[in-house]
Design a protein around this motif. Sequence first.
Motif, PDB file in Angstrom:
ATOM      1  N   LEU A   1       0.746  -1.199   0.109  1.00 47.29           N
ATOM      2  CA  LEU A   1      -0.077  -0.066  -0.221  1.00 47.29           C
ATOM      3  C   LEU A   1       0.617   1.453  -0.199  1.00 47.29           C
TER       4      LEU A   1
ATOM      5  N   MET B   1      -1.708   6.911  -3.688  1.00 51.14           N
ATOM      6  CA  MET B   1      -2.242   6.248  -2.584  1.00 51.14           C
ATOM      7  C   MET B   1      -2.043   7.541  -1.650  1.00 51.14           C
TER       8      MET B   1
ATOM      9  N   SER C   1      -5.701   8.517  -1.204  1.00 51.61           N
ATOM     10  CA  SER C   1      -6.902   7.583  -0.656  1.00 51.61           C
ATOM     11  C   SER C   1      -6.839   7.453   0.712  1.00 51.61           C
ATOM     12  N   ILE C   2      -6.468   7.763   1.124  1.00 49.92           N
ATOM     13  CA  ILE C   2      -5.771   7.188   2.780  1.00 49.92           C
ATOM     14  C   ILE C   2      -6.597   8.428   3.966  1.00 49.92           C
TER      15      ILE C   2
ATOM     16  N   THR D   1      -6.082   4.732   7.691  1.00 45.72           N
ATOM     17  CA  THR D   1      -6.721   3.446   7.196  1.00 45.72           C
ATOM     18  C   THR D   1      -5.954   2.207   7.527  1.00 45.72           C
TER      19      THR D   1
ATOM     20  N   THR E   1      -8.734  -4.144   3.730  1.00 45.02           N
ATOM     21  CA  THR E   1      -7.947  -2.880   3.243  1.00 45.02           C
ATOM     22  C   THR E   1      -9.366  -2.016   3.716  1.00 45.02           C
TER      23      THR E   1
ATOM     24  N   VAL F   1     -10.048   2.094   2.473  1.00 46.00           N
ATOM     25  CA  VAL F   1      -9.635   3.568   1.598  1.00 46.00           C
ATOM     26  C   VAL F   1     -10.224   4.413   2.033  1.00 46.00           C
TER      27      VAL F   1
ATOM     28  N   VAL G   1      -6.032  -2.796  -3.954  1.00 49.86           N
ATOM     29  CA  VAL G   1      -6.427  -1.799  -4.400  1.00 49.86           C
ATOM     30  C   VAL G   1      -5.175  -1.077  -5.083  1.00 49.86           C
TER      31      VAL G   1
END
Length: 306
Positions: A149, A155, A158-159, A164, A225, A227, A298
């Motif tokens: 990740l 990324m 997208s947290i 996350t 996970t 997001v 993801v």
Amino acid sequence: MTLVLPSELVVDRFLPTVRAMLATRLADRGLTQKEIAAELGVTQAAVSKYVGGEGGGDDRFRDDPETVATVDRIADGLASGELDGYDALAELLALIRNLEDRGPICELHEEAMPELQGLGCDLCVRGLDPDVRAERDVLSNVRTAARTLAAIPGMADSIPNVGTNVGMGLPDPADETDIAAIPGRIYAMGGRIEIPANPEFGASKHVATAIIAANTVDSSIRGATNVATDDDLLEAATELGIEPLEFDATYEDRGKHLRRRFEERGSVPRVAYHRGAFGIEPATYVFGATAVDAAELVEQLLADGS
């Protein structure tokens, strides 16, 4: 990989420290250097160095309360004659076993063999126990997933603001203690991904709830996970043939609600999301057979949705 046995660390780091500690304490109790040498099985010259503070050793053992207490107990016993060499050896062997179980010897072993770090290794204590192997494999998988990740371009966007997490359960997980995740969650700081610690069991409530709900319906699903919910990501999932499942964010018992939604669908979707509510940030769960599977999905969804 460098193979280092815990026994090597006992010989090289633990024993010199304990001998120096015992020599000093026995001298404080009035024994001569010749008597101390006989008790410890070393030369009188070595005792002279120990007493003079030249014996080396490791402060982790000198500062360890259990080691200090054991050394004091042995020194008192040898000085008074209440303990003999057999008794002292039994005390030290018991101490070593304890220090190998999440103690200083375990810490030194992980430093000498970085491959052990973050695996919750109990090899010295329990041997090749199948349950320990399963726990180690799960911890290793979550650690790899977290790194996956962190390496995804973009990324950080997208947290969610609350962070996350990524987790994986043991087979047939019963509660959150059977789910390994990252303590403190994963955060984005200055565009970078911060992984605050190695994975541990029982470290996440929300991801664990989602994994247990999914696993109850489909035992092959053990990883997940979360997001931030994003329409581009949901569209990318649809284009991959995944039909995202929407659920209600406001249910107090989210696990029960998720199980019901999965059962209504007749399967566990790889992607499930909610749009948020008052005080609840929108979130999307991505599921997989393992934590790595979820993280890799993801990565694919973000690449396709960009």
